[in-house]
Write an enzyme that holds these catalytic residues in place. Structure first.
Site, PDB file in Angstrom:
ATOM      1  N   GLN A 112       0.815  -1.372   0.188  1.00 22.30           N
ATOM      2  CA  GLN A 112       0.134   0.207  -0.308  1.00 22.30           C
ATOM      3  C   GLN A 112       1.342   1.157  -0.048  1.00 22.30           C
ATOM      4  O   GLN A 112       0.270   2.536  -0.104  1.00 22.30           O
ATOM      5  CB  GLN A 112      -0.570  -0.381   0.557  1.00 22.30           C
ATOM      6  N   ASN A 113       2.063   1.349  -0.035  1.00 23.54           N
ATOM      7  CA  ASN A 113       3.033   1.981   0.358  1.00 23.54           C
ATOM      8  C   ASN A 113       3.478   2.447  -1.054  1.00 23.54           C
ATOM      9  O   ASN A 113       3.373   1.856  -2.167  1.00 23.54           O
ATOM     10  CB  ASN A 113       4.682   1.867   1.018  1.00 23.54           C
ATOM     11  N   ASP A 115       6.489   5.027  -1.260  1.00 21.81           N
ATOM     12  CA  ASP A 115       7.679   5.562  -0.589  1.00 21.81           C
ATOM     13  C   ASP A 115       8.600   4.674  -1.952  1.00 21.81           C
ATOM     14  O   ASP A 115      10.594   5.116  -1.846  1.00 21.81           O
ATOM     15  CB  ASP A 115       8.289   5.450   0.600  1.00 21.81           C
ATOM     16  N   HIS A 130      -1.776   1.374  -4.153  1.00 21.39           N
ATOM     17  CA  HIS A 130      -2.027   3.344  -4.141  1.00 21.39           C
ATOM     18  C   HIS A 130      -0.788   3.905  -5.226  1.00 21.39           C
ATOM     19  O   HIS A 130      -0.622   5.147  -4.988  1.00 21.39           O
ATOM     20  CB  HIS A 130      -1.358   3.319  -2.950  1.00 21.39           C
ATOM     21  N   CYS A 141      -4.188   7.919 -20.838  1.00 21.63           N
ATOM     22  CA  CYS A 141      -3.792   7.072 -21.280  1.00 21.63           C
ATOM     23  C   CYS A 141      -3.168   6.137 -20.736  1.00 21.63           C
ATOM     24  O   CYS A 141      -3.054   4.987 -20.956  1.00 21.63           O
ATOM     25  CB  CYS A 141      -3.089   6.836 -22.856  1.00 21.63           C
ATOM     26  N   CYS A 180       1.652  14.043 -21.877  1.00 24.14           N
ATOM     27  CA  CYS A 180       2.213  12.917 -22.649  1.00 24.14           C
ATOM     28  C   CYS A 180       2.543  13.026 -24.092  1.00 24.14           C
ATOM     29  O   CYS A 180       1.632  13.791 -24.731  1.00 24.14           O
ATOM     30  CB  CYS A 180       0.852  12.130 -22.337  1.00 24.14           C
ATOM     31  N   CYS A 183      -0.600  10.700 -25.957  1.00 24.60           N
ATOM     32  CA  CYS A 183      -1.967  11.001 -26.075  1.00 24.60           C
ATOM     33  C   CYS A 183      -1.483  12.709 -25.777  1.00 24.60           C
ATOM     34  O   CYS A 183      -2.335  13.336 -25.802  1.00 24.60           O
ATOM     35  CB  CYS A 183      -2.643  10.490 -25.382  1.00 24.60           C
ATOM     36  N   GLY A 220       2.874  -4.394   8.993  1.00 25.41           N
ATOM     37  CA  GLY A 220       2.809  -2.797   9.135  1.00 25.41           C
ATOM     38  C   GLY A 220       1.456  -2.291   9.074  1.00 25.41           C
ATOM     39  O   GLY A 220       1.694  -0.776   7.896  1.00 25.41           O
TER      40      GLY A 220
HETATM   41  N1  APR Z   1       6.804  -2.215  12.740  1.00 22.00           N
HETATM   42  C1  APR Z   1       5.385  -3.232  12.319  1.00 22.00           C
HETATM   43  N2  APR Z   1       4.270  -2.322  12.532  1.00 22.00           N
HETATM   44  C2  APR Z   1       4.253  -1.154  12.522  1.00 22.00           C
HETATM   45  C3  APR Z   1       5.637  -0.394  12.592  1.00 22.00           C
HETATM   46  C4  APR Z   1       6.690  -1.379  12.322  1.00 22.00           C
HETATM   47  N3  APR Z   1       8.549  -0.430  14.001  1.00 22.00           N
HETATM   48  N4  APR Z   1       5.652   1.120  12.676  1.00 22.00           N
HETATM   49  C5  APR Z   1       3.874   1.137  13.025  1.00 22.00           C
HETATM   50  N5  APR Z   1       3.584   0.437  12.261  1.00 22.00           N
HETATM   51  C6  APR Z   1       1.993   0.105  12.448  1.00 22.00           C
HETATM   52  C7  APR Z   1       0.845   0.660  13.286  1.00 22.00           C
HETATM   53  O1  APR Z   1       0.841  -0.347  14.329  1.00 22.00           O
HETATM   54  C8  APR Z   1      -0.127   0.408  12.195  1.00 22.00           C
HETATM   55  O2  APR Z   1      -0.765  -0.706  12.008  1.00 22.00           O
HETATM   56  O3  APR Z   1       2.173   0.352  10.862  1.00 22.00           O
HETATM   57  C9  APR Z   1       0.302   0.216  10.900  1.00 22.00           C
HETATM   58  C10 APR Z   1       0.065   1.804   9.790  1.00 22.00           C
HETATM   59  O4  APR Z   1      -1.314   1.716  10.048  1.00 22.00           O
HETATM   60  P1  APR Z   1      -1.367   2.795   8.579  1.00 22.00           P
HETATM   61  O5  APR Z   1      -0.833   4.197   9.175  1.00 22.00           O
HETATM   62  O6  APR Z   1      -3.341   2.965   8.512  1.00 22.00           O
HETATM   63  O7  APR Z   1      -0.864   3.112   7.629  1.00 22.00           O
HETATM   64  P2  APR Z   1      -1.140   1.220   6.602  1.00 22.00           P
HETATM   65  O8  APR Z   1      -2.015   0.446   6.712  1.00 22.00           O
HETATM   66  O9  APR Z   1      -0.324   1.933   4.891  1.00 22.00           O
HETATM   67  O10 APR Z   1      -2.861   2.584   5.612  1.00 22.00           O
HETATM   68  C11 APR Z   1      -3.372   1.776   4.442  1.00 22.00           C
HETATM   69  O11 APR Z   1      -4.396   4.224   4.187  1.00 22.00           O
HETATM   70  O12 APR Z   1      -3.927   6.214   4.152  1.00 22.00           O
HETATM   71  C12 APR Z   1      -3.833   5.643   3.736  1.00 22.00           C
HETATM   72  O13 APR Z   1      -3.212   5.204   1.372  1.00 22.00           O
HETATM   73  C13 APR Z   1      -3.527   5.429   2.319  1.00 22.00           C
HETATM   74  O14 APR Z   1      -1.723   3.578   2.027  1.00 22.00           O
HETATM   75  C14 APR Z   1      -1.620   4.169   2.893  1.00 22.00           C
HETATM   76  C15 APR Z   1      -3.719   3.277   3.705  1.00 22.00           C
END
Ligand code: APR
Length: 275
Positions: A112-113, A115, A130, A141, A180, A183, A220
């Protein structure tokens, strides 16, 4: 006979290690895996959405309205957002997933990251649900172009100089998100904002991977944002073991077969240490 002063997680780690050893693993990652690379998570203490209201900064209508009202606030958000991404490097958790893939135990990472840290860690099979902050996509396109870090650095410093002039800010955007070539459509940063559709091919690719996986390793994620958060149940219904590594319980901890509470950069190296 339990080892002397065994920690509670040791037992789960040993069981999870045996599951991973058998291969056909898929991993779903969220912001928590990049937390120790210096990138704030979205939710929880110090999360991005604590500083920037997702109702405004997490969707296109909100971003347009903040640009119209006070362009310097949009520039502030963009520079805060990219400053952490530009400094971030893969951490041991990202590297462990790349090692599992190279050992042919891990089929792919669904993330979902945005980065780009899984790519930088050497993982090759990645589904980015995402999008990716270092890529632009044509609105018409769908053609994509990489946005090199140096170009992003340049764009951010120019935006900071022009911050309160809408005209100047728009000029900079059009310079770094050009027309682009295919297109003549307009490019934009390739990030899926709230209220926007995910790329259907990414979702179907994710489901295909989960149709034939022995275990889904979730690292995470709070698992509160759909449709990404629908994938653990999808995998469970097809017989996969669900393993969660998180520093605290998530919204779907109850459906996990194994929950290892702790930092991803501690737990993952411990799991693969003797793989
Ligand atoms: N190791 C493991 N887990 C961790 C750590 C760590 N060091 N630090 C934080 N966490 C966990 C937190 O407990 C939490 O459950 O990572 C999770 C982060 O949750 P979110 O901030 O909600 O991130 P995510 O689940 O990726 O969000 C999903 O929401 O805002 C949108 O598009 C954005 O992709 C994102 C989506």
């Amino acid at each position: 006979m339990a080892a002397k002063n065994a920690r509670p997680a040791d037992k789960e780690i040993a069981v999870v290690r045996n599951i991973l050893k058998k291969g056909k693993i898929v991993c779903l990652t969220g912001a928590g895996i990049s937390y120790e690379s210096g990138i704030p998570t979205f939710r929880g203490n110090g999360g991005l959405w604590e500083t920037y209201d997702p109702e405004v900064y997490g969707n296109m209508p909100g971003l347009v309205s903040i640009f119209r009202k006070s362009p310097e606030k949009l520039v502030g958000f963009i520079s805060d957002f990219y400053n952490v991404l530009l400094q971030a490097k893969p951490n041991p958790a990202h590297l462990c997933l790349s090692y599992l893939e190279k050992s042919s135990l891990l089929k792919a990472v669904i993330t979902q990251n945005i980065d780009n840290l899984h790519q930088q860690a050497g993982t090759r099979s990645i589904v980015e649900l995402h999008g990716n902050a270092f890529r632009v996509r044509c609105r018409s396109c769908g053609a994509t172009l990489k946005l090199e870090k140096d170009r992003v650095k340049e764009m951010v410093s120019l935006l900071k100089k022009a911050r309160s002039s809408r005209v100047e800010v728009l000029k900079i955007f059009s310079r770094y998100c050009p027309r682009c070539l295919k297109c003549k459509g307009r490019f934009r940063i390739d990030i899926v904002l709230f209220g926007e559709q995910l790329d259907e091919t990414d979702l179907s690719r994710s489901r295909e991977l989960l149709d034939d996986c022995r275990a889904l390793l979730i690292v995470g994620s709070s698992l509160v944002v759909y449709p990404a958060a629908s994938l653990p149940l999808y995998a469970k219904e097809r017989g996969a073991k669900i393993i969660e590594i998180n520093s605290q319980p998530s919204a779907l901890s109850d459906i996990c077969d194994f929950k290892i509470m702790g930092a991803a950069t501690e737990i993952l190296p411990e799991i693969i240490r003797v793989l």
